[in-house]
Each structure stands twice: as C-alpha cells, then as structure tokens.
Scaffold this motif. Structure first.
Motif, PDB file in Angstrom:
ATOM      1  N   LEU A 102       0.793  -1.146  -0.160  1.00  0.00           N
ATOM      2  CA  LEU A 102       0.122   0.000  -0.158  1.00  0.00           C
ATOM      3  C   LEU A 102       0.480   1.412   0.201  1.00  0.00           C
ATOM      4  CD1 LEU A 102      -2.773  -1.567   2.619  1.00  0.00           C
ATOM      5  CD2 LEU A 102      -2.729  -0.676   0.373  1.00  0.00           C
ATOM      6  N   GLN A 103       2.470   1.407  -0.365  1.00  0.00           N
ATOM      7  CA  GLN A 103       2.437   2.661  -0.176  1.00  0.00           C
ATOM      8  C   GLN A 103       2.284   3.560  -1.285  1.00  0.00           C
ATOM      9  OE1 GLN A 103       7.029   1.888  -0.512  1.00  0.00           O
ATOM     10  NE2 GLN A 103       7.709   0.461   0.949  1.00  0.00           N
ATOM     11  N   HIS A 104       1.427   2.706  -2.107  1.00  0.00           N
ATOM     12  CA  HIS A 104       1.089   3.798  -3.117  1.00  0.00           C
ATOM     13  C   HIS A 104       0.048   4.605  -3.047  1.00  0.00           C
ATOM     14  CE1 HIS A 104      -1.286   0.048  -3.626  1.00  0.00           C
ATOM     15  NE2 HIS A 104      -2.477   1.125  -4.193  1.00  0.00           N
ATOM     16  N   MET A 105      -0.727   4.690  -1.727  1.00  0.00           N
ATOM     17  CA  MET A 105      -1.660   5.481  -1.137  1.00  0.00           C
ATOM     18  C   MET A 105      -0.966   6.556  -0.619  1.00  0.00           C
ATOM     19  SD  MET A 105      -4.049   2.651   0.263  1.00  0.00           S
ATOM     20  CE  MET A 105      -5.851   3.315   0.367  1.00  0.00           C
ATOM     21  N   ASP A 106      -1.624   7.453  -0.730  1.00  0.00           N
ATOM     22  CA  ASP A 106      -1.265   8.794   0.153  1.00  0.00           C
ATOM     23  C   ASP A 106      -1.969   9.234   1.440  1.00  0.00           C
ATOM     24  OD1 ASP A 106      -3.748   9.601   0.897  1.00  0.00           O
ATOM     25  OD2 ASP A 106      -4.012  11.207  -0.963  1.00  0.00           O
ATOM     26  N   ASP A 107      -0.964   9.557   2.871  1.00  0.00           N
ATOM     27  CA  ASP A 107      -1.627   8.616   4.226  1.00  0.00           C
ATOM     28  C   ASP A 107      -3.037   9.107   4.358  1.00  0.00           C
ATOM     29  OD1 ASP A 107       0.711   8.066   6.588  1.00  0.00           O
ATOM     30  OD2 ASP A 107      -0.237  10.559   7.291  1.00  0.00           O
ATOM     31  N   ALA A 108      -3.421  10.431   4.121  1.00  0.00           N
ATOM     32  CA  ALA A 108      -4.895  10.883   4.691  1.00  0.00           C
ATOM     33  C   ALA A 108      -5.522   9.043   3.926  1.00  0.00           C
ATOM     34  CB  ALA A 108      -5.413  11.529   4.416  1.00  0.00           C
ATOM     35  N   ALA A 109      -5.394   8.654   3.087  1.00  0.00           N
ATOM     36  CA  ALA A 109      -6.782   7.875   2.279  1.00  0.00           C
ATOM     37  C   ALA A 109      -5.968   6.489   3.269  1.00  0.00           C
ATOM     38  CB  ALA A 109      -6.464   7.588   0.943  1.00  0.00           C
ATOM     39  N   TYR A 110      -4.514   6.141   3.232  1.00  0.00           N
ATOM     40  CA  TYR A 110      -3.834   5.471   3.858  1.00  0.00           C
ATOM     41  C   TYR A 110      -4.454   4.530   5.118  1.00  0.00           C
ATOM     42  CZ  TYR A 110      -0.984   2.086   5.845  1.00  0.00           C
ATOM     43  OH  TYR A 110       0.034   0.755   7.479  1.00  0.00           O
ATOM     44  N   ALA A 111      -4.768   5.307   5.977  1.00  0.00           N
ATOM     45  CA  ALA A 111      -5.490   5.770   7.545  1.00  0.00           C
ATOM     46  C   ALA A 111      -5.895   5.315   7.754  1.00  0.00           C
ATOM     47  CB  ALA A 111      -4.434   7.109   7.875  1.00  0.00           C
ATOM     48  N   ALA A 112      -7.211   5.677   6.584  1.00  0.00           N
ATOM     49  CA  ALA A 112      -8.993   5.485   6.629  1.00  0.00           C
ATOM     50  C   ALA A 112      -9.016   4.403   6.258  1.00  0.00           C
ATOM     51  CB  ALA A 112      -9.314   6.596   6.178  1.00  0.00           C
ATOM     52  N   TRP A 113      -8.210   3.780   5.120  1.00  0.00           N
ATOM     53  CA  TRP A 113      -8.722   2.491   5.051  1.00  0.00           C
ATOM     54  C   TRP A 113      -7.720   1.248   6.204  1.00  0.00           C
ATOM     55  CZ3 TRP A 113      -5.231  -1.488   3.901  1.00  0.00           C
ATOM     56  CH2 TRP A 113      -5.395  -2.910   3.576  1.00  0.00           C
ATOM     57  N   LYS A 114      -7.464   1.597   7.076  1.00  0.00           N
ATOM     58  CA  LYS A 114      -6.536   1.245   7.895  1.00  0.00           C
ATOM     59  C   LYS A 114      -7.710   1.204   8.640  1.00  0.00           C
ATOM     60  CE  LYS A 114      -2.422  -0.875   7.549  1.00  0.00           C
ATOM     61  NZ  LYS A 114      -1.512  -1.535   8.221  1.00  0.00           N
ATOM     62  N   VAL A 115      -8.670   2.044   9.496  1.00  0.00           N
ATOM     63  CA  VAL A 115      -9.445   1.698  10.401  1.00  0.00           C
ATOM     64  C   VAL A 115     -10.890   1.372   9.613  1.00  0.00           C
ATOM     65  CG1 VAL A 115     -11.234   3.668  11.705  1.00  0.00           C
ATOM     66  CG2 VAL A 115      -8.645   4.635  11.149  1.00  0.00           C
ATOM     67  N   GLY A 116     -11.069   1.548   8.574  1.00  0.00           N
ATOM     68  CA  GLY A 116     -11.781   0.741   7.900  1.00  0.00           C
ATOM     69  C   GLY A 116     -11.341  -0.143   8.113  1.00  0.00           C
ATOM     70  N   LEU A 117     -10.631  -1.151   7.659  1.00  0.00           N
ATOM     71  CA  LEU A 117     -10.658  -2.710   7.944  1.00  0.00           C
ATOM     72  C   LEU A 117     -11.041  -2.795   9.206  1.00  0.00           C
ATOM     73  CD1 LEU A 117      -6.745  -3.562   6.386  1.00  0.00           C
ATOM     74  CD2 LEU A 117      -9.050  -4.516   5.743  1.00  0.00           C
ATOM     75  N   VAL A 118     -11.032  -2.311  10.176  1.00  0.00           N
ATOM     76  CA  VAL A 118     -12.205  -2.331  10.946  1.00  0.00           C
ATOM     77  C   VAL A 118     -12.877  -2.560  11.686  1.00  0.00           C
ATOM     78  CG1 VAL A 118     -11.223  -2.500  13.879  1.00  0.00           C
ATOM     79  CG2 VAL A 118      -9.482  -1.789  12.961  1.00  0.00           C
ATOM     80  N   ARG A 119     -13.665  -1.595  10.593  1.00  0.00           N
ATOM     81  CA  ARG A 119     -15.079  -1.286  10.830  1.00  0.00           C
ATOM     82  C   ARG A 119     -15.801  -2.474  10.634  1.00  0.00           C
ATOM     83  NH1 ARG A 119     -17.202   1.407  15.037  1.00  0.00           N
ATOM     84  NH2 ARG A 119     -15.934   3.679  14.037  1.00  0.00           N
ATOM     85  N   GLY A 120     -15.084  -2.720   8.667  1.00  0.00           N
ATOM     86  CA  GLY A 120     -16.024  -3.278   7.933  1.00  0.00           C
ATOM     87  C   GLY A 120     -15.931  -4.696   8.851  1.00  0.00           C
ATOM     88  N   ALA A 121     -14.709  -5.346   9.283  1.00  0.00           N
ATOM     89  CA  ALA A 121     -14.751  -6.346  10.635  1.00  0.00           C
ATOM     90  C   ALA A 121     -16.467  -6.462  11.205  1.00  0.00           C
ATOM     91  CB  ALA A 121     -14.153  -7.547  10.392  1.00  0.00           C
ATOM     92  N   LEU A 122     -16.087  -5.731  11.726  1.00  0.00           N
ATOM     93  CA  LEU A 122     -17.553  -5.277  12.820  1.00  0.00           C
ATOM     94  C   LEU A 122     -18.354  -5.462  12.476  1.00  0.00           C
ATOM     95  CD1 LEU A 122     -15.174  -3.526  15.340  1.00  0.00           C
ATOM     96  CD2 LEU A 122     -15.325  -5.550  15.527  1.00  0.00           C
ATOM     97  N   ALA A 123     -18.375  -4.693  10.904  1.00  0.00           N
ATOM     98  CA  ALA A 123     -20.037  -4.577  10.337  1.00  0.00           C
ATOM     99  C   ALA A 123     -20.342  -6.207   9.834  1.00  0.00           C
ATOM    100  CB  ALA A 123     -19.438  -3.517   9.160  1.00  0.00           C
TER     101      ALA A 123
END
Length: 439
Positions: A102-123
């Motif tokens: 994921l080095q091709h993602m900018d920092d803001a998009a990358y951080a949001a995606w990581k949080v989204g991984l957790v949120r999506g698994a719980l959802a």
C-alpha cells in the motif's frame, strides 16, 4: 480365480486456454487484502497497486467471463487517470516486493483504509457501530523483527522477501520499513549465505533486534558442515549477539554462537527471549497496544493474561495487579517464568485452543486479557462468554477473527465499548487492535 481387469479411464480432452482480455475499468474501493476493486460487465476485478478513483487498463484471463469465487485477479497495465488518494511510493522495490502492498496510497487515504478494515470486519458481524479510538501509527524504519528468505544460484544469493503472490524472491538492497540496524545486515547476510548455502539451496533468516544485539535464526539448511558453522561463528560480532540454526520450522533452534546476553524489556523488566521467539513487530506498536490495555484494565486486582507469550502485557500489568499468565509455548513461558522475581505474577503452561480456561476458573479474575494468534480464540471466547468476568480485553492482529470472537462475547452478554486500532505493520494489509468488553 481371475483378477478383475481395470477399466481404462476415459481420456480427458485438453481444455482450451482462455485468451487474456484487455479491459478498462474504474477502481471503486480497496479490498481487505490491499487490492483495488472494480466492476466491468458483471465481472468483479481485483487490481493490485490501485486506489479508488483510478481509471485503469488491465489484463484479465478467465474461462468464459464468469467470475471465480469472489472475483478475478487482473494485471495492471496502465493507469489512465489517477485517483485522488494516490501517493508516491518511498521504496524502489515497491510493486515487486510483496512485503508492502500500500505504499502507493497517500497518507490520509491509507490511514482511513486501515480504520475501515476494522470497521468493516465488525460491521459484518453486526458490531459496526462500536466506538473507535483514533488510529495509532507506527513510523517507517521501526520494524525490529523480520523473516527474510534466501536462495543461492551459482555465485549469487537472492535475499529479501517473496514477490507479490509468488515464490520468487525480490532481491532487496534496502527496506524503509526495517530498523536501520536490520537493514544494514542485508548485504553482510547475502555474503555470508554465499559461503554457507549449497548451490540451489535456500533458507529463511529470522532477525530480531534486541537489547544486547541482533538475534539471528537460520531456518532451512538441512545440515551445516564444519566450515559453515565456523563462518556463522565469525559473522559480524559487532552487531550480532546470538546465532542459532534449525533444519526446519518443526525443529528446535540449535545454538551456534552466543556472544553476549540479549533481552527485551517490558515495563523496564528484562526478559531473555528464546531464539526466534515471537515479539511485537515494533517498539512503537507494542507501546500503543500496552497503553490501551493498561488504560482499560486500570486498578483491577486480579488479572488473567491468556496467550501471554513472553509477557508483553503480563509484566506491565503485574506492576499494579496480581497477574496469572497462561501460554501454550513452553520456551516462551519458561523465559517469562524465569524473570518473575519481585512481580505478582504466576504462570501456567496450557493449550488454550484445546483446553480453554472454564467459566469456573475465570470466576476469580476481575479482568481478562487475551491476545491469540491470527486464528483467534474461538474456544476461549466461548468460555469467556459464559463467565461472569466484568472486564475482558481482546488484542488481535486479525480483524476478521476478532470480530468473530467479539460476536461470541456480545451474544454472551458483553458490550463492546471501545476499539483501539493500531497500524503496526506499515504499508501492509494487516492491522492490529484492542477491544474492550464489559458486562
């Protein structure tokens, strides 16, 4: 009596190989493994190295246009128009080396995606509305433990990590994820293995940065002759404190050189880990996990630490609570038990997958911390769900299995009060977390 004759099997006609197709698509999201996802003509495509909003040209090979499983893997040919979340990779090996995705993602998009991984698994288990703490970040050049692969061909050794979804090796020159002390070993190890490995031979090298020096374990050479052992004994005395060897992952490490003591400190308390022992990947990631656990457990008087390992949580907790540490790995537990002097800490060797603590055994604790491997702790979560423990803290490196175990606890009467996501494996599709459950 005559033997029955075997009927010959009908010959199978060779199936025609589908010709690859070139398609244009727009990436709409990034999936749980770090690939961009796009849809074209009913096909769901997984496109590596892309971000939402990328318009791309890809090559797809299928068998008549029907998706297989969740979708089809596509080869990225060209980015026709970049999406808004695209960044510049900091590593020259990115795109070939499979260590980072994921080095091709900018920092803001990358951080949001990581949080989204957790949120999506719980959802997916009906817990997507759990309160979420801000993401704890691990900086570059912080990884203190890595497992490299090496392969010798002629007078050259390929050394590094596997290429993406391949058994081929990406030959590393440097790595922006590793601590500089580990990165500085890449070329010396390549030279060492040129003399140690037979032609065509390979091995893995587990390197861990510890107090006292680097701990090395070679896994895979089926045997070491006298000359190879002598080269290992002489290798890089200034940086390397301990070297061990084992024939395969099922074996036990055999000491080759132990030049000086090594240790890892938990809350200032030194523990001597066995060769190649599991350790949190970075000091920063460990600190974030420990801080979340300590804040949650607070002043609980009696605490059980399940899947305790070397004592990452047990030792800090024992500074203020009576802690019972339970672990299935004998060498890790022995290392912890050897250093418990002055701490209110007891230990127990137990396979918690096969023999979890029962509700009756759990009744004496005011809080329980559990930190299982990636497979999660289904049996222990079930026992916890039937217990009366007022506070349970789950630590996990796999949001999917954590979500499964969280659902078990919630169905047993617990409330998931807070989740702390921790990005310890930088630029990868992995994220860790701490979840807080209360009755």
């Amino acid at each position: 009596m005559t033997r029955p004759t075997k009927r010959p099997l009908p010959k199978r006609r060779p199936q025609p190989t589908a010709e690859p197709r070139t398609l244009e698509a727009t990436v709409t999201e990034v999936g749980a493994r770090g690939d961009g996802i796009a849809s074209v003509g009913g096909l769901r495509l997984f496109v590596p190295l892309t971000v939402p909003g990328d318009r791309v040209r890809v090559r797809v090979r299928d068998s008549g246009g029907e998706p297989k499983g969740e979708g089809l893997r596509a080869e990225l040919l060209e980015i026709l128009e970049p999406g808004p979340g695209r960044g510049t990779p900091p590593c020259a090996h990115f795109g070939t080396c499979g260590g980072c995705t994921l080095q091709h993602m900018d920092d803001a998009a990358y951080a949001a995606w990581k949080v989204g991984l957790v949120r999506g698994a719980l959802a997916r288990v009906g817990l997507g509305d759990a309160p979420m703490a801000p993401l704890s970040r691990t900086p570059p050049a912080a990884r203190r433990r890595a497992r490299f692969a090496a392969l010798k061909r002629g007078r050259r050794v390929w050394f590094g990590f596997n290429e993406r979804q391949s058994h081929r090796l990406a030959d590393l020159e440097d790595c922006p994820v590793l601590l500089p002390r580990l990165a500085a070993l890449i070329e010396p190890l390549r030279a060492l293995l040129l003399d140690v490995l037979p032609d065509g031979g390979g091995c893995d090298v587990i390197a861990t940065d510890l107090e006292g020096g680097i701990d090395l374990v070679l896994v895979g050479p089926r045997s070491l002759d006298r000359a190879a052992r002598e080269r290992l004994v002489a290798f890089n005395e200034a940086a390397v404190a301990r070297i061990s060897w084992q024939a395969d992952d099922r074996g036990s490490p055999e000491p080759i050189a132990h030049r000086r003591p090594v240790a890892v400190r938990f809350a200032g308390h030194p523990v001597t880990p066995p060769p190649g022992a599991f350790l949190q990947a970075s000091a920063e990631g460990e600190a974030a996990l420990v801080a979340a656990v300590l804040e949650t457990v607070g002043e609980a008087r009696r605490v059980a630490d399940l899947f305790a390992g070397l004592g990452t949580f047990a030792v800090p907790l024992a500074q203020r609570s009576a802690v019972h540490a339970v672990e299935g790995d004998s060498p890790a537990l022995a290392a912890l038990a050897k250093e418990v002097g002055g701490l209110r800490l007891t230990t127990e060797r137990r396979d918690l997958f096969e023999n979890p603590l029962t509700a009756k055994e759990l009744a004496r604790f005011d809080a329980v911390v559990f930190d299982p491997p990636r497979a999660g702790a289904a049996a222990q979560a079930q026992a916890l769900a039937g217990s009366k423990v007022p506070l349970v803290v789950g630590v996990s490196c796999n949001p999917a299995t954590f979500a499964r175990d969280a659902r078990t606890l919630v169905d047993g009467g617990y409330a998931l009060e807070r989740v702390h996501p921790v990005d310890q494996f930088l630029w990868s599709a992995h994220v860790e977390l701490v979840g807080v459950f209360k009755r």
